[in-house]
Design a protein around this motif. Structure first.
Motif, PDB file in Angstrom:
ATOM      1  N   UNK A 178       0.764  -1.033   0.190  1.00  0.00           N
ATOM      2  CA  UNK A 178       0.014   0.113  -0.796  1.00  0.00           C
ATOM      3  C   UNK A 178       0.772   1.803   0.230  1.00  0.00           C
ATOM      4  N   UNK A 179       1.698   0.830  -0.105  1.00  0.00           N
ATOM      5  CA  UNK A 179       2.523   1.914   0.226  1.00  0.00           C
ATOM      6  C   UNK A 179       2.513   3.481  -0.600  1.00  0.00           C
ATOM      7  N   UNK A 180       2.939   2.872  -2.086  1.00  0.00           N
ATOM      8  CA  UNK A 180       2.510   3.720  -3.655  1.00  0.00           C
ATOM      9  C   UNK A 180       1.500   4.637  -3.406  1.00  0.00           C
ATOM     10  N   UNK A 181       0.478   3.987  -2.807  1.00  0.00           N
ATOM     11  CA  UNK A 181      -1.322   3.839  -2.609  1.00  0.00           C
ATOM     12  C   UNK A 181      -1.666   5.511  -2.655  1.00  0.00           C
ATOM     13  N   UNK A 182      -2.153   6.596  -3.869  1.00  0.00           N
ATOM     14  CA  UNK A 182      -1.722   8.023  -3.141  1.00  0.00           C
ATOM     15  C   UNK A 182      -3.631   8.063  -2.012  1.00  0.00           C
ATOM     16  N   UNK A 183      -4.045   6.782  -1.893  1.00  0.00           N
ATOM     17  CA  UNK A 183      -4.870   6.798  -0.683  1.00  0.00           C
ATOM     18  C   UNK A 183      -5.561   5.272  -0.342  1.00  0.00           C
ATOM     19  N   UNK A 184      -5.100   4.795   0.364  1.00  0.00           N
ATOM     20  CA  UNK A 184      -5.815   3.718   1.417  1.00  0.00           C
ATOM     21  C   UNK A 184      -6.640   3.775   1.833  1.00  0.00           C
ATOM     22  N   UNK A 185      -8.317   3.182   1.417  1.00  0.00           N
ATOM     23  CA  UNK A 185      -9.441   3.630   1.726  1.00  0.00           C
ATOM     24  C   UNK A 185      -9.623   2.602   2.820  1.00  0.00           C
ATOM     25  N   UNK A 186     -10.293   3.067   3.936  1.00  0.00           N
ATOM     26  CA  UNK A 186     -10.784   1.987   5.183  1.00  0.00           C
ATOM     27  C   UNK A 186     -11.870   2.150   5.825  1.00  0.00           C
TER      28      UNK A 186
END
Length: 353
Positions: A130-138
């Motif tokens: 998930x580190x390069x993700x622009x947003x981690x949706x939770x």
């Protein structure tokens, strides 16, 4: 906006991840977005060990790359950390295409249950993914907080909803359940070790215990608990009718990130009994009056002793449960999803300018 959603979870699986992705994609398409899905049915697959109903794509990298090239998306959403998710992540990074990701499943906890290793062994892999993700949706605020403490940055809320045309109060109970000895205690979900169904079926309470769902533990639990009713999987109106037959909905999982079935049950007017863990805490709340203690009467009960939670939940406000459950909207969920993707896309464009 041209959106690609990449997922390792798809039909014929029946779970919250699949329903969330499918519903969100249909709402986005109705709003004029160009939405494509990359899913296991587009690849050669193999059964996931321990889950024969779950099919994993075999070496999807080349075919996924070709499909992504052809679709030429503005932005990609990666829903799962499986083979398709990793392949899509690699393509996005090599082509400077922004992507968001989602933390649908507590994989470290699931893996720990199955391997005996500590969940801490698996968290570094999740952080790397998930580190390069622009947003981690939770799906909940408590999950967002936990992810931040574990080194995840740029988390955003993406809640869940229900189909209020299907899940609503005062439905006719499912005929096969309507005449069972009361109270009827219902649990719905995948019949697997991480769902902790043994705690429900072992609970020292009166009445009839009913489990709706399929999974690798189904036959084992049927043999172990011959007095319980196992219906197999139900969907749509049949599932809603099963909720309508219940006096209490029991959610024994300690590892789910949300628990979509809880709000379906509530919308049908069925109070919820669960453990005081993330998911139930975010929906039912510590006092059983909602996550912000905003309700005048309890719509369920949380307790470290599941039997006590079940007994307390029987005293809850069924009408209030239905009203509260109806407040979880797929349209609002889709708004959150679009906002996250639009922000990620605009940020990427601004950085490139």
């Amino acid at each position: 906006m041209k959106i690609v959603i990449a997922t390792d979870a798809w039909y014929p699986q029946i779970n919250g991840v699949v329903r969330t992705i499918d519903t969100t994609a249909r709402i986005l398409a109705s709003r004029g977005h160009d939405v494509s899905i990359i899913s296991p049915d587009q690849f050669k697959t193999v059964a996931c060990p321990g889950y024969s109903e779950i099919r994993l794509a075999i070496a999807p990298r080349i075919r996924a790359r070709k499909r992504l090239h052809a679709l030429h998306p503005d932005i990609v959403h990666i829903a799962t950390e499986g083979p398709i998710g990793w392949s899509t992540r690699s393509w996005c990074l090599s082509h400077d295409v922004p992507f968001t990701s989602a933390f649908h499943t507590r994989f470290p906890d699931y893996a720990a249950v199955r391997t005996g290793f500590s969940p801490d062994v698996f968290w570094p892999t999740m952080r790397r993914f998930h580190a390069p993700s622009h947003a981690v949706l939770a799906s909940t605020l408590s999950l967002m907080d936990e992810l931040r403490t574990r080194g995840f940055v740029n988390t955003k809320l993406w809640s869940r909803g229900i189909d209020t045309e299907i899940f609503r109060p005062n439905l006719t109970p499912l005929a096969s359940l309507s005449n069972l000895p009361r109270p009827i205690l219902l649990s719905v979900g995948r019949v697997a070790v991480e769902k902790n169904l043994g705690s429900f079926l072992d609970a020292d309470v009166s009445g009839t215990k009913v489990v709706v769902g399929d999974g690798p533990m189904l036959e084992t639990l049927r043999r172990r608990f011959p007095d319980a009713i196992f219906t197999g999987a139900l969907m749509g109106k049949d599932l809603a009718s099963a909720y309508a037959a219940a006096d209490v909905f029991v959610f024994p999982s300690r590892t789910d990130t949300f628990g979509l079935v809880m709000i379906e049950a509530l919308a049908c007017g069925v109070p919820v009994a669960a453990y005081p863990v993330p998911g139930p805490l975010d929906i039912i709340g510590v006092e059983g009056r909602g996550s912000r203690n905003e309700l005048s009467l309890p719509i369920g009960a949380l307790d470290r002793d599941l039997s006590r939670a079940i007994v307390r939940a029987m005293l809850s406000d069924r009408n209030g449960a239905a009203i509260y459950g109806k407040s979880f909207s797929w349209e609002r969920s889709a708004d959150q999803f679009v906002d996250a993707l639009m922000t990620a896309f605009n940020n990427a464009v601004n950085r490139a300018a």
